[in-house]
Design an enzyme around this catalytic site. Structure first.
Site, PDB file in Angstrom:
ATOM      1  N   ASP A   8      10.563  34.059  -7.842  1.00  0.00           N
ATOM      2  CA  ASP A   8       9.778  34.121  -9.069  1.00  0.00           C
ATOM      3  C   ASP A   8      10.101  32.892  -9.906  1.00  0.00           C
ATOM      4  OD1 ASP A   8       8.882  36.537  -8.178  1.00  0.00           O
ATOM      5  OD2 ASP A   8       9.847  37.749  -9.729  1.00  0.00           O
ATOM      6  N   ASP A 129      -0.098  46.043  -9.173  1.00  0.00           N
ATOM      7  CA  ASP A 129       1.157  46.346  -9.854  1.00  0.00           C
ATOM      8  C   ASP A 129       0.922  47.580 -10.713  1.00  0.00           C
ATOM      9  OD1 ASP A 129       2.077  43.916  -8.751  1.00  0.00           O
ATOM     10  OD2 ASP A 129       1.224  42.819 -10.448  1.00  0.00           O
TER      11      ASP A 129
END
Length: 254
Positions: A8, A129
């Site tokens: 990330d 998500d």
């Protein structure tokens, strides 16, 4: 079962968030290319990259870093974060990235997803998500009223190559994947599902093998490989050996 290490990107660094909270980030590396090479050297067959700055701002921010990572690796790279129009997707794929991950636009512009799936067959993946079963958007900063299972079904029909399912409440917590949510989502579609969020041990990955017959074909591992809770090489071997590991090695399916 493919084990996919995650990087990330936030401010050019490799970080991990806790439950998607930008205020709870921890830096694990300042050289994303070196980190990516480390995972490739340990046997990774694919790398998962998320542009957190891009997810928050609405357009990719870390493209120069992403380009360097893609050029440095021999394995395919998939990238998400801030991809909300055709131009950005095309630009990303032109950098050598194999698959573009779409999130927010799947909820707000599903017709665009369908168009991109036709233009870039096999290269468009949808990231779903979920927070309490509802789809979160815009870098997890907002929660829609769309059910994750409903969106997965729509995206499969539009031609998405795969669905990456993340349970936000599990992400970065090392509490293990949400097996029931994954089972429900995978059972309702006929494209591969990638499990993401919560993996805390090699055993968690082995447990996911139970869902492989219904379509959970891979798992993304983030925080656990940075904290040392999961050794990537060992994890890849564990899900590859199944119940017949080399003599003298641990049998995770015992």
């Amino acid at each position: 079962m493919e084990v996919i290490p995650a990087i990330d990107l936030l401010g050019g660094n490799c970080v991990r968030l806790y439950q998607g909270d930008y205020d709870q980030s921890q830096v694990f590396g300042e050289d994303p290319v070196a980190v990516a090479k480390q995972w490739e050297d340990q046997g990774a067959t694919r790398l998962h990259l998320v542009d957190l700055d891009g997810a928050k701002s609405g357009e990719p921010v870390n493209l120069p870093v992403i380009a360097k990572v893609a050029a440095a690796l021999k394995i395919p790279v998939q990238v998400g974060g801030g991809l909300r129009d055709r131009a950005r997707v095309a630009e990303l794929l032109s950098l050598g990235v194999q698959r573009a991950i779409l999130g927010t636009v799947a909820v707000e512009k599903p017709e665009l997803v369908g168009e991109l799936c036709k233009e870039f067959p096999g290269q468009i993946v949808v990231g779903i998500d979920a927070r309490n079963g509802k789809v979160a958007t815009k870098g997890w900063l907002e929660t829609s009223e769309v059910e994750a299972t409903e969106l997965a079904g729509r995206m499969a029909k539009l031609g998405a190559a795969a669905i990456i399912y993340t349970d936000i409440h599990r992400d970065g917590t090392l509490q293990g994947p949400n097996m029931e949510s994954l089972r429900e989502l995978a059972a309702g579609i006929d494209i591969p599902v990638v499990a993401s969020g919560g993996v805390s041990s090699v055993q968690d990955l082995v447990n996911l093998l139970k869902l492989e017959p219904i379509g959970v074909t891979s798992a993304i591992v983030g925080r656990a490989i940075y904290t040392g809770d999961v050794d990537l090489k060992e994890a890849i071997q564990a899900v590859t050996w199944r119940d017949v590991p080399p003599e003298g090695e641990m049998n995770y399916l015992a």
